[in-house]
Design a protein around this motif. Structure first.
Motif, PDB file in Angstrom:
ATOM      1  N   ILE B  25       0.841  -1.210   0.000  1.00  0.00           N
ATOM      2  CA  ILE B  25       0.000   0.000   0.000  1.00  0.00           C
ATOM      3  C   ILE B  25       0.871   1.254   0.000  1.00  0.00           C
ATOM      4  CG2 ILE B  25      -1.751   1.311   1.248  1.00  0.00           C
ATOM      5  CD1 ILE B  25      -2.714  -1.368   2.455  1.00  0.00           C
ATOM      6  N   ALA B  26       1.891   1.255   0.878  1.00  0.00           N
ATOM      7  CA  ALA B  26       2.750   2.435   0.986  1.00  0.00           C
ATOM      8  C   ALA B  26       3.481   2.691  -0.330  1.00  0.00           C
ATOM      9  CB  ALA B  26       3.751   2.265   2.124  1.00  0.00           C
ATOM     10  N   LEU B  27       3.905   1.609  -0.972  1.00  0.00           N
ATOM     11  CA  LEU B  27       4.654   1.760  -2.224  1.00  0.00           C
ATOM     12  C   LEU B  27       3.783   2.294  -3.351  1.00  0.00           C
ATOM     13  CD1 LEU B  27       7.163  -1.115  -2.228  1.00  0.00           C
ATOM     14  CD2 LEU B  27       7.413   0.885  -3.691  1.00  0.00           C
ATOM     15  N   VAL B  28       2.593   1.695  -3.486  1.00  0.00           N
ATOM     16  CA  VAL B  28       1.687   2.156  -4.540  1.00  0.00           C
ATOM     17  C   VAL B  28       1.319   3.623  -4.311  1.00  0.00           C
ATOM     18  CG1 VAL B  28      -0.637   1.906  -5.503  1.00  0.00           C
ATOM     19  CG2 VAL B  28       0.771  -0.115  -5.081  1.00  0.00           C
ATOM     20  N   ALA B  29       0.996   3.957  -3.056  1.00  0.00           N
ATOM     21  CA  ALA B  29       0.608   5.333  -2.752  1.00  0.00           C
ATOM     22  C   ALA B  29       1.757   6.292  -3.043  1.00  0.00           C
ATOM     23  CB  ALA B  29       0.162   5.450  -1.295  1.00  0.00           C
ATOM     24  N   SER B  30       2.988   5.912  -2.668  1.00  0.00           N
ATOM     25  CA  SER B  30       4.135   6.795  -2.922  1.00  0.00           C
ATOM     26  C   SER B  30       4.403   6.914  -4.414  1.00  0.00           C
ATOM     27  CB  SER B  30       5.389   6.271  -2.241  1.00  0.00           C
ATOM     28  OG  SER B  30       5.161   6.107  -0.869  1.00  0.00           O
ATOM     29  N   ALA B  31       4.281   5.795  -5.124  1.00  0.00           N
ATOM     30  CA  ALA B  31       4.554   5.813  -6.566  1.00  0.00           C
ATOM     31  C   ALA B  31       3.587   6.755  -7.276  1.00  0.00           C
ATOM     32  CB  ALA B  31       4.443   4.405  -7.142  1.00  0.00           C
ATOM     33  N   VAL B  34       4.387  10.740  -5.475  1.00  0.00           N
ATOM     34  CA  VAL B  34       5.609  11.509  -5.736  1.00  0.00           C
ATOM     35  C   VAL B  34       5.492  12.285  -7.060  1.00  0.00           C
ATOM     36  CG1 VAL B  34       8.087  11.382  -6.232  1.00  0.00           C
ATOM     37  CG2 VAL B  34       7.151  10.187  -4.250  1.00  0.00           C
ATOM     38  N   PRO B  35       5.205  11.625  -8.188  1.00  0.00           N
ATOM     39  CA  PRO B  35       5.112  12.412  -9.420  1.00  0.00           C
ATOM     40  C   PRO B  35       3.930  13.394  -9.440  1.00  0.00           C
ATOM     41  CG  PRO B  35       4.577  10.106  -9.860  1.00  0.00           C
ATOM     42  CD  PRO B  35       5.086  10.176  -8.454  1.00  0.00           C
ATOM     43  N   VAL B  36       2.748  12.922  -9.018  1.00  0.00           N
ATOM     44  CA  VAL B  36       1.586  13.819  -9.074  1.00  0.00           C
ATOM     45  C   VAL B  36       1.751  14.960  -8.069  1.00  0.00           C
ATOM     46  CG1 VAL B  36      -0.923  13.999  -8.907  1.00  0.00           C
ATOM     47  CG2 VAL B  36       0.107  11.916  -9.837  1.00  0.00           C
ATOM     48  N   ILE B 110      -4.595   9.127  -2.909  1.00  0.00           N
ATOM     49  CA  ILE B 110      -5.229  10.451  -2.897  1.00  0.00           C
ATOM     50  C   ILE B 110      -4.710  11.297  -1.737  1.00  0.00           C
ATOM     51  CG2 ILE B 110      -7.426  11.641  -2.496  1.00  0.00           C
ATOM     52  CD1 ILE B 110      -8.809   9.445  -4.095  1.00  0.00           C
ATOM     53  N   SER B 111      -4.606  10.693  -0.558  1.00  0.00           N
ATOM     54  CA  SER B 111      -4.219  11.512   0.596  1.00  0.00           C
ATOM     55  C   SER B 111      -2.724  11.807   0.582  1.00  0.00           C
ATOM     56  CB  SER B 111      -4.667  10.865   1.904  1.00  0.00           C
ATOM     57  OG  SER B 111      -3.836   9.787   2.217  1.00  0.00           O
ATOM     58  N   ASP B 168       4.852   8.396   8.224  1.00  0.00           N
ATOM     59  CA  ASP B 168       3.447   8.675   8.572  1.00  0.00           C
ATOM     60  C   ASP B 168       2.511   7.794   7.750  1.00  0.00           C
ATOM     61  OD1 ASP B 168       4.114  10.532  10.417  1.00  0.00           O
ATOM     62  OD2 ASP B 168       3.619  12.290   9.196  1.00  0.00           O
ATOM     63  N   LEU B 169       2.845   7.689   6.464  1.00  0.00           N
ATOM     64  CA  LEU B 169       2.007   6.899   5.561  1.00  0.00           C
ATOM     65  C   LEU B 169       1.967   5.438   6.005  1.00  0.00           C
ATOM     66  CD1 LEU B 169       0.460   6.405   2.883  1.00  0.00           C
ATOM     67  CD2 LEU B 169       2.675   6.211   1.753  1.00  0.00           C
ATOM     68  N   ILE B 170       3.144   4.902   6.345  1.00  0.00           N
ATOM     69  CA  ILE B 170       3.196   3.498   6.762  1.00  0.00           C
ATOM     70  C   ILE B 170       2.325   3.282   7.999  1.00  0.00           C
ATOM     71  CG2 ILE B 170       4.699   1.717   7.733  1.00  0.00           C
ATOM     72  CD1 ILE B 170       6.868   2.730   5.802  1.00  0.00           C
ATOM     73  N   LYS B 171       2.404   4.207   8.941  1.00  0.00           N
ATOM     74  CA  LYS B 171       1.573   4.079  10.139  1.00  0.00           C
ATOM     75  C   LYS B 171       0.087   4.175   9.781  1.00  0.00           C
ATOM     76  CE  LYS B 171       4.267   7.037  12.397  1.00  0.00           C
ATOM     77  NZ  LYS B 171       4.659   7.996  13.441  1.00  0.00           N
TER      78      LYS B 171
END
Ligand SMILES: Nc1ncnc2c1ncn2[C@@H]1O[C@H](COP(=O)(O)OP(=O)(O)O)[C@@H](O)[C@H]1O
Ligand SMILES: [Mg+2]
Lengths: 250, 233
Positions: B25-31, B34-36, B110-111, B168-171
């Protein structure tokens, strides 16, 4: 080479340039004098489109256009013909000295890296920094940084280089090394438009001196004419303030 | 207090694969973020008309509402929305069979995008505009100046906040249990409920997150140090 006519620029209601004409022929070293606030920086910034002039015309290296008519690609083309040496050096902080010089060649002009590196090293060598290729700006003294700034401006082989008070931010003991580099460029026939308060440099090196006050060119001529017998009262007052009475003649 | 250590160990073992889901989840969200987020950050920093205002509305909306609310909204509305879309497109797929982790990807992307947009906006404004002017003065375009000069400098300014936001995202991914995503928290909670030994289950979660966050922070610190090498001068 570079001809700017009737340039006007206001910031809000503050009219900073009120119809300035300036002409720099090939090989000229034009020194622009004037009190602080007289619009010198604004003039240079308008010439390089770092500010957009309200009115006026620019002719440089085959381009001939009104400031207001210049589109993105015209501005880009003009900037490729003019380079700029900034008062605060403005070196790229994330690049080494050599990368600072080659960046404009490789990225701005699409030059092959090997050729750019060769030119970059030659330019740094010319300003006496052959041993600082890999130093970051933060590792260099002000004088060294400004010499990198000059090498960066020279490397792109422009029609004219604009200098905005290149020694004003330097400690007094570092001014000489930068002025020496500029003198050498002048001897080699580099076309330059220089804002400076270094009067002896202006007297010795300039081919033409232009005096500006309150957004107008008050007087211009050969250094001898301006320094020895200035015609305008405002020029005399300015020179007296900078040179003192005793130092008046060459 | 009497703790059932065997149960604790067993649950710890069972919850361990949940780390993978957490990372996923953290990886997909960061991927996505980061660009957007970088693009939105640039739009905000340059105050691009209209787009900047739109970005600001999006950012305030996301940052101004509790994450759990966003999760409930997405988790409860997206399936019906997607079902309608699929029906319109004539796609034969029962949306309610979709792995709920997909909704976690959507919400956290999104967040996190909103968070990083602000991180990047702030970082870009720390780069003096004279850096871009210098790029112009050697014949570079605005795009080239951003790519070569402004963004690299902004990135190294952003690194500490970037690292914070990733931990923070991981938590925050622990909240994915509310979407029945089987990550660490969900697995341990389920075990705890079966045995009615919640304390042990929660201690397991606590332990796993401590180790996870500690490791991630160490790795990020090392990366940060490397990336900032040029600023040591
Ligand atoms: N970006 C700006 N916004 C508003 N006013 C400016 C700006 N840049 C310069 N000025 C004003 O223009 C005038 C001339 O400034 P400048 O060109 O820097 O003069 P000089 O370089 O001769 O000292 C000053 O009154 C200054 O306050
Ligand atoms: Mg000035």
């Amino acid at each position: 080479m570079l001809a700017v006519t009737n340039i006007h620029k206001a910031f809000g209601t503050n009219e900073v340039l009120r119809g300035v004409d300036i002409m720099v022929e090939k090989g000229d070293v034009v020194v622009l004098l004037g009190a602080s606030g007289s619009g010198k920086t604004t003039l240079l910034r308008c010439i390089n489109f770092l500010e957009l002039a309200d009115q006026g015309h620019i002719r440089v290296g085959g381009i001939d256009i009104a400031f207001r008519d210049a589109r993105k690609k015209d501005i880009h083309a003009i900037r490729r013909k003019i380079s700029f040496v900034f008062q605060n050096y403005n070196l790229f902080n994330n690049k080494t000295a050599l990368e600072n010089v080659t960046e404009g060649l490789i990225i701005g002009r699409g030059m092959p890296k090997s050729q750019a590196v060769r030119i970059g090293k030659a330019c740094l060598d010319k300003v006496g920094l052959a041993n600082k290729f890999d130093s970051y700006p933060g590792q260099l003294s002000g004088g060294q940084q400004q010499r990198v700034g000059i090498a960066r401006a020279v490397a792109v082989n422009p029609e004219v280089i604009l200098f905005d008070e290149p020694t004003s931010a330097l400690d007094p003991e570092l001014i000489g090394e930068v002025l020496d580099v500029m003198k050498r460029l002048a001897t080699e026939g580099t076309t330059m438009l220089i804002v400076t308060h270094e009067m002896s440099f202006a007297r010795d090196v300039a081919t033409k001196v232009v005096f500006m006050d309150e957004g107008n060119v008050v007087e211009s001529g050969r250094p001898k004419e301006i320094f020895v017998k200035p015609k305008e009262r405002r020029t005399r007052q300015f020179l007296q303030r900078f040179l003192g009475d005793s130092d008046y003649a060459i | 207090m009497n703790l059932d250590y065997d149960f604790m160990l067993e649950t710890l073992w069972l919850a361990l694969p949940g780390i993978l889901v957490t990372f996923e989840i953290a990886l997909v969200a960061s991927a996505a973020a980061v660009p957007v987020g970088l693009v939105l950050g640039i739009i905000r920093a340059r105050r691009v008309p209209l787009l900047s205002q739109l970005a600001r509305v999006y950012i305030s909306f996301i940052r101004g509402t509790p994450l759990i609310l966003q999760i409930f909204l997405v988790y409860n509305s997206f399936p019906s929305i997607l079902a309608v879309v699929f029906a319109r497109l004539g796609v034969e797929y029962n949306i309610f069979n979709l792995n709920p982790v997909v909704y976690a990807f959507i919400v956290f992307s999104i967040s996190e995008t909103a968070v990083l947009a602000e991180v990047f906006r702030a970082a870009i404004t720390t780069v003096d505009k004279s850096q871009l002017e210098a790029a112009y003065s050697v014949g570079m375009t605005a795009f080239q100046g951003y790519r070569r000069i402004v963004i690299p400098q902004a990135m190294s300014a952003a690194l500490p906040s970037l690292c914070n936001s990733i931990t923070d995202l991981i938590k925050a991914t622990s909240l994915a249990f509310t979407m029945s995503v089987m990550e660490i928290t969900a697995i341990a909670k389920k075990q705890g409920a079966m045995k009615l030994s919640f304390i042990e289950a929660y201690l397991d979660i606590f332990l796993l997150y401590c180790i996870l966050i500690f490791t991630v922070e160490k790795v990020l610190k090392i990366l940060e140090k490397r990336a900032r090498a040029y600023q040591q001068a």
